[in-house]
Design an enzyme around this catalytic site. Structure first.
Site, PDB file in Angstrom:
ATOM      1  N   LYS A   1       0.830  -1.201   0.000  1.00 46.59           N
ATOM      2  CA  LYS A   1       0.000   0.000   0.000  1.00 46.59           C
ATOM      3  C   LYS A   1       0.873   1.263   0.000  1.00 46.59           C
ATOM      4  O   LYS A   1       2.087   1.181   0.244  1.00 46.59           O
ATOM      5  CB  LYS A   1      -0.917  -0.036   1.232  1.00 46.59           C
ATOM      6  CG  LYS A   1      -1.904  -1.219   1.259  1.00 46.59           C
ATOM      7  CD  LYS A   1      -2.760  -1.163   2.529  1.00 46.59           C
ATOM      8  CE  LYS A   1      -3.768  -2.284   2.606  1.00 46.59           C
ATOM      9  NZ  LYS A   1      -4.615  -2.182   3.834  1.00 46.59           N
TER      10      LYS A   1
ATOM     11  N   THR B   1      -5.191  -7.631  10.925  1.00 45.08           N
ATOM     12  CA  THR B   1      -5.580  -6.354  10.324  1.00 45.08           C
ATOM     13  C   THR B   1      -5.156  -5.147  11.171  1.00 45.08           C
ATOM     14  O   THR B   1      -4.611  -4.179  10.671  1.00 45.08           O
ATOM     15  CB  THR B   1      -7.116  -6.333  10.120  1.00 45.08           C
ATOM     16  OG1 THR B   1      -7.488  -7.519   9.415  1.00 45.08           O
ATOM     17  CG2 THR B   1      -7.560  -5.123   9.348  1.00 45.08           C
TER      18      THR B   1
ATOM     19  N   ARG C   1       2.698  -6.433   9.376  1.00 41.04           N
ATOM     20  CA  ARG C   1       1.839  -5.386   9.927  1.00 41.04           C
ATOM     21  C   ARG C   1       2.228  -5.051  11.369  1.00 41.04           C
ATOM     22  O   ARG C   1       2.167  -3.896  11.789  1.00 41.04           O
ATOM     23  CB  ARG C   1       0.370  -5.825   9.847  1.00 41.04           C
ATOM     24  CG  ARG C   1      -0.185  -5.762   8.418  1.00 41.04           C
ATOM     25  CD  ARG C   1      -1.539  -6.419   8.322  1.00 41.04           C
ATOM     26  NE  ARG C   1      -2.231  -6.107   7.075  1.00 41.04           N
ATOM     27  CZ  ARG C   1      -3.406  -6.614   6.744  1.00 41.04           C
ATOM     28  NH1 ARG C   1      -4.010  -7.461   7.558  1.00 41.04           N
ATOM     29  NH2 ARG C   1      -3.989  -6.275   5.600  1.00 41.04           N
TER      30      ARG C   1
ATOM     31  N   HIS D   1      -1.858  -5.370   1.719  1.00 35.92           N
ATOM     32  CA  HIS D   1      -3.136  -6.068   1.593  1.00 35.92           C
ATOM     33  C   HIS D   1      -2.827  -7.493   1.166  1.00 35.92           C
ATOM     34  O   HIS D   1      -1.902  -7.715   0.383  1.00 35.92           O
ATOM     35  CB  HIS D   1      -4.006  -5.409   0.515  1.00 35.92           C
ATOM     36  CG  HIS D   1      -5.166  -6.280   0.104  1.00 35.92           C
ATOM     37  ND1 HIS D   1      -6.335  -6.332   0.825  1.00 35.92           N
ATOM     38  CD2 HIS D   1      -5.301  -7.175  -0.914  1.00 35.92           C
ATOM     39  CE1 HIS D   1      -7.149  -7.212   0.248  1.00 35.92           C
ATOM     40  NE2 HIS D   1      -6.550  -7.737  -0.811  1.00 35.92           N
TER      41      HIS D   1
HETATM   42  N1  UDP Z   1      -9.435  -1.019   8.168  1.00 34.49           N
HETATM   43  C1  UDP Z   1      -9.424   0.093   9.009  1.00 34.49           C
HETATM   44  N2  UDP Z   1     -10.152   0.034  10.169  1.00 34.49           N
HETATM   45  C2  UDP Z   1     -10.866  -1.073  10.538  1.00 34.49           C
HETATM   46  C3  UDP Z   1     -10.862  -2.178   9.675  1.00 34.49           C
HETATM   47  C4  UDP Z   1     -10.136  -2.123   8.509  1.00 34.49           C
HETATM   48  O1  UDP Z   1      -8.768   1.079   8.705  1.00 34.49           O
HETATM   49  O2  UDP Z   1     -11.500  -1.048  11.609  1.00 34.49           O
HETATM   50  C5  UDP Z   1      -8.662  -0.955   6.909  1.00 34.49           C
HETATM   51  C6  UDP Z   1      -7.300  -1.650   7.003  1.00 34.49           C
HETATM   52  O3  UDP Z   1      -6.355  -0.908   6.254  1.00 34.49           O
HETATM   53  C7  UDP Z   1      -7.592  -3.002   6.376  1.00 34.49           C
HETATM   54  C8  UDP Z   1      -8.604  -2.620   5.278  1.00 34.49           C
HETATM   55  O4  UDP Z   1      -9.396  -1.608   5.884  1.00 34.49           O
HETATM   56  O5  UDP Z   1      -6.428  -3.618   5.880  1.00 34.49           O
HETATM   57  C9  UDP Z   1      -9.492  -3.761   4.817  1.00 34.49           C
HETATM   58  O6  UDP Z   1     -10.161  -4.314   5.904  1.00 34.49           O
HETATM   59  P1  UDP Z   1     -10.354  -5.886   6.082  1.00 34.49           P
HETATM   60  O7  UDP Z   1     -11.320  -6.103   7.184  1.00 34.49           O
HETATM   61  O8  UDP Z   1     -10.649  -6.511   4.761  1.00 34.49           O
HETATM   62  O9  UDP Z   1      -8.901  -6.357   6.623  1.00 34.49           O
HETATM   63  P2  UDP Z   1      -7.708  -7.112   5.889  1.00 34.49           P
HETATM   64  O10 UDP Z   1      -8.308  -8.179   5.008  1.00 34.49           O
HETATM   65  O11 UDP Z   1      -6.934  -6.082   5.112  1.00 34.49           O
HETATM   66  O12 UDP Z   1      -6.872  -7.699   7.002  1.00 34.49           O
HETATM   67 MG    MG Z   2      -9.801  -8.014   3.587  1.00 32.62          MG
END
Ligand code: UDP
Ligand code: MG
Length: 167
Positions: free
Chosen positions: A11, A97, A108, A125
């Protein structure tokens, strides 16, 4: 053991922090193969399509700005990894996440942060499951951009404009 492909994005925060090398090195520990790679300037349309499952979330607008590079640089590095159990193996190295909940040894956990606006700037991601991986790879890449495809492809003749460097 299952052959899978997964989409990884470094990213905009990862690019600005010059973490490309570190991320690829950490991911290479999985012994998976990179079958696609390109730099992408993310349009609003692509960003919203990619994160369509989060449309109702209150952080959605900030997330779209983040992935479009409004806070860092307007590009991401898109990669497709191929190999056995790719999705689980990559997610393990990437970590949870929320950067503060991610194991400190994961990408991360090491390099992510939570902004004052509440966005998780978590550097990479990685697709969550097979369905998402297929949807995301097809969204970000064309078949001919991948060295190897696991999804069926089709051909069609199109009228094409090609660009050349001016001599
Ligand atoms: N994200 C955020 N706040 C949250 C949840 C997600 O900023 O409470 C952002 C974070 O950058 C994350 C992206 O949204 O990587 C996509 O969310 P997802 O739940 O799909 O998580 P990931 O699959 O990336 O672990
Ligand atoms: Mg996701």
């Amino acid at each position: 053991m299952k052959i899978q492909q997964t989409l990884v994005l470094i990213k905009p925060d990862g690019l600005v922090k010059s973490l490309t090398g570190n991320v690829i090195t950490e991911l290479s520990d999985t012994e998976l193969t990179i079958v696609g790679a390109k730099v992408v300037q993310v349009t609003r349309e692509l960003a919203e399509e990619h994160y369509q499952h989060l449309k109702e979330e209150k952080f959605f607008n900030e997330l779209i700005k983040y992935i479009m590079g409004e806070y860092h640089v307007k590009r991401v590095l898109a990669l497709v990894y191929h190999g056995e159990n790719t999705i689980k193996n990559i997610r393990k190295v990437v970590g949870s996440t929320h950067p503060e909940k991610a194991e400190p040894t994961t990408i991360r956990g090491k390099y992510g942060r939570v902004t004052s606006k509440g966005v998780f700037e978590n550097v990479v991601h990685a697709s969550e499951n097979e369905k998402e991986a297929e949807r995301e790879i097809k969204l970000w890449f064309r078949p001919e951009e991948l060295a190897y495809t696991i999804y069926p492809t089709d051909t069609k003749e199109v009228k094409k404009v090609e660009y050349f460097w001016k001599s």
